[in-house]
Motif scaffolding. Structure first.
Motif, PDB file in Angstrom:
ATOM      1  N   CYS A  62       0.822  -1.212   0.000  1.00  0.00           N
ATOM      2  CA  CYS A  62       0.000   0.000   0.000  1.00  0.00           C
ATOM      3  C   CYS A  62       0.860   1.268   0.000  1.00  0.00           C
ATOM      4  O   CYS A  62       1.916   1.322   0.624  1.00  0.00           O
ATOM      5  N   MET A  63       0.408   2.289  -0.699  1.00  0.00           N
ATOM      6  CA  MET A  63       1.098   3.585  -0.742  1.00  0.00           C
ATOM      7  C   MET A  63       1.265   4.146   0.670  1.00  0.00           C
ATOM      8  O   MET A  63       2.325   4.646   1.025  1.00  0.00           O
ATOM      9  N   ASP A  64       0.222   4.029   1.504  1.00  0.00           N
ATOM     10  CA  ASP A  64       0.289   4.548   2.870  1.00  0.00           C
ATOM     11  C   ASP A  64       1.409   3.884   3.660  1.00  0.00           C
ATOM     12  O   ASP A  64       2.123   4.541   4.412  1.00  0.00           O
ATOM     13  N   LYS A  65       1.567   2.590   3.477  1.00  0.00           N
ATOM     14  CA  LYS A  65       2.610   1.852   4.196  1.00  0.00           C
ATOM     15  C   LYS A  65       4.001   2.361   3.802  1.00  0.00           C
ATOM     16  O   LYS A  65       4.863   2.571   4.651  1.00  0.00           O
ATOM     17  N   ILE A  66       4.212   2.597   2.528  1.00  0.00           N
ATOM     18  CA  ILE A  66       5.506   3.084   2.049  1.00  0.00           C
ATOM     19  C   ILE A  66       5.755   4.502   2.552  1.00  0.00           C
ATOM     20  O   ILE A  66       6.858   4.838   2.986  1.00  0.00           O
ATOM     21  N   LEU A  67       4.735   5.348   2.529  1.00  0.00           N
ATOM     22  CA  LEU A  67       4.895   6.725   3.008  1.00  0.00           C
ATOM     23  C   LEU A  67       5.159   6.781   4.508  1.00  0.00           C
ATOM     24  O   LEU A  67       5.959   7.593   4.968  1.00  0.00           O
ATOM     25  N   GLU A  68       4.511   5.910   5.272  1.00  0.00           N
ATOM     26  CA  GLU A  68       4.782   5.849   6.708  1.00  0.00           C
ATOM     27  C   GLU A  68       6.233   5.436   6.958  1.00  0.00           C
ATOM     28  O   GLU A  68       6.901   5.995   7.827  1.00  0.00           O
ATOM     29  N   ARG A  69       6.703   4.490   6.189  1.00  0.00           N
ATOM     30  CA  ARG A  69       8.098   4.041   6.320  1.00  0.00           C
ATOM     31  C   ARG A  69       9.056   5.179   5.986  1.00  0.00           C
ATOM     32  O   ARG A  69      10.057   5.397   6.660  1.00  0.00           O
ATOM     33  N   GLU A  71       8.432   8.411   6.282  1.00  0.00           N
ATOM     34  CA  GLU A  71       8.364   9.389   7.364  1.00  0.00           C
ATOM     35  C   GLU A  71       9.193   8.935   8.563  1.00  0.00           C
ATOM     36  O   GLU A  71       9.897   9.741   9.170  1.00  0.00           O
ATOM     37  N   ARG A  72       9.116   7.657   8.929  1.00  0.00           N
ATOM     38  CA  ARG A  72       9.928   7.140  10.036  1.00  0.00           C
ATOM     39  C   ARG A  72      11.407   7.288   9.725  1.00  0.00           C
ATOM     40  O   ARG A  72      12.191   7.719  10.569  1.00  0.00           O
ATOM     41  N   TYR A  73      11.792   6.956   8.515  1.00  0.00           N
ATOM     42  CA  TYR A  73      13.191   7.028   8.113  1.00  0.00           C
ATOM     43  C   TYR A  73      13.689   8.468   8.138  1.00  0.00           C
ATOM     44  O   TYR A  73      14.724   8.757   8.713  1.00  0.00           O
ATOM     45  N   PHE A 104      15.744   0.019   8.584  1.00  0.00           N
ATOM     46  CA  PHE A 104      14.494   0.360   7.902  1.00  0.00           C
ATOM     47  C   PHE A 104      14.338  -0.368   6.587  1.00  0.00           C
ATOM     48  O   PHE A 104      13.337  -0.260   5.921  1.00  0.00           O
ATOM     49  N   ILE A 105      15.342  -1.095   6.198  1.00  0.00           N
ATOM     50  CA  ILE A 105      15.271  -1.817   4.914  1.00  0.00           C
ATOM     51  C   ILE A 105      14.503  -3.096   5.092  1.00  0.00           C
ATOM     52  O   ILE A 105      14.481  -3.729   6.068  1.00  0.00           O
TER      53      ILE A 105
END
Length: 105
Positions: A62-69, A71-73, A104-105
């Motif tokens: 999901c796009m949201d999952k990638i964007l959250e990742r 933001e954390r990074y 984070f990878i």
């Protein structure tokens, strides 16, 4: 024989600009898909046209999952930059940054 370089400047003709945007957007989406398939990379691509229309591509996740990742990074990296270690310990700083990136990878 290859094509010559394209001079990067704003295209003044509206129709030509829209055609170029559509073609390049399609090419960019294709490249995003190719890198995700060939390299098993998670890809999120967001493009807004000059009229504000949204075009997006994301891998199976999901796009949201990638964007959250993302933001954390970026938050973790900003925290490290703000708490910069003295020059004597710069190697430690680089090592810590690499460990965080790897986690984070």
């Amino acid at each position: 024989m290859g094509r010559g370089r394209v001079q990067l400047k704003r295209i003044e003709n509206k129709i030509n600009r829209q055609v170029t945007f559509s073609k390049r957007r399609g090419g960019l989406m294709k490249k995003a898909h190719e890198i995700s398939v060939l390299c098993e990379a998670e890809v999120a691509l967001i493009v807004f046209s000059n009229r504000g229309k949204l075009f997006e591509y994301s891998t199976d996740s999901c796009m949201d999952k990638i964007l959250e990742r993302y933001e954390r990074y970026s938050y973790a990296e900003r925290q490290l930059t703000n708490n910069y270690i003295s020059d004597d310990q710069s190697q430690v700083y680089i090592y810590i940054l690499d460990v965080i990136r790897f986690s984070f990878i």
